[in-house]
Design a protein around this motif. Structure first.
Motif, short mmCIF file in Angstrom:
data_model
loop_
_atom_site.label_atom_id
_atom_site.label_comp_id
_atom_site.label_asym_id
_atom_site.label_seq_id
_atom_site.Cartn_x
_atom_site.Cartn_y
_atom_site.Cartn_z
N LEU A 171 16.80 1.88 -28.50
CA LEU A 171 16.74 2.85 -27.20
C LEU A 171 16.40 1.84 -26.08
CD1 LEU A 171 16.52 5.30 -25.69
CD2 LEU A 171 14.02 5.24 -26.31
N GLU A 189 13.58 9.72 -25.06
CA GLU A 189 13.00 9.16 -26.37
C GLU A 189 14.03 9.27 -27.46
OE1 GLU A 189 10.03 7.55 -26.54
OE2 GLU A 189 9.66 8.06 -24.53
N ILE A 233 19.19 11.04 -28.46
CA ILE A 233 17.95 10.60 -27.48
C ILE A 233 17.54 12.05 -26.60
CG2 ILE A 233 17.50 9.63 -25.42
CD1 ILE A 233 19.66 7.44 -26.07
N GLY A 239 15.77 14.01 -23.72
CA GLY A 239 15.06 13.69 -22.64
C GLY A 239 15.29 14.86 -21.53
#
Length: 95
Positions: free
Chosen positions: A3, A49, A65, A67
């Protein structure tokens, strides 16, 4: 580590969108009367995240991911790390 690398490459401008995300954004915007853009997708990655790593693709590992976009809309984005970050698709996690 992955990440952090994704975010680092994106901040350096080392990323691109697959054309599929434009279709997905159009679909999401039409269905839910939103005005999401590729910038919202980028924002959600940079502030998101890592929720899943997908290893079942012969083209390489993919990262999911989660977000928030600038409109406070929760997005899940799938991307891959090559020389650049490839943003593959985007969707609303609950739909």
């Amino acid at each position: 580590m992955s990440l952090e690398l994704i975010k680092k490459k994106m901040r350096a401008g080392e990323f691109y969108h697959r054309t599929h995300i434009y279709d997905k954004l159009y679909e999401i915007n039409s269905k839910f009367r939103l005005k999401l853009t590729p910038i919202d997708v980028e924002f959600s990655i940079l502030n998101g995240e890592l929720v899943e790593i997908l290893d079942n693709d012969e083209r390489g590992r993919r990262y999911v991911i989660e977000g928030y976009a600038t409109e406070d809309t929760l997005l899940e984005t799938v991307c891959r790390i090559e020389d650049e970050v490839v943003i593959i698709t985007v969707y609303l996690p609950d739909f």
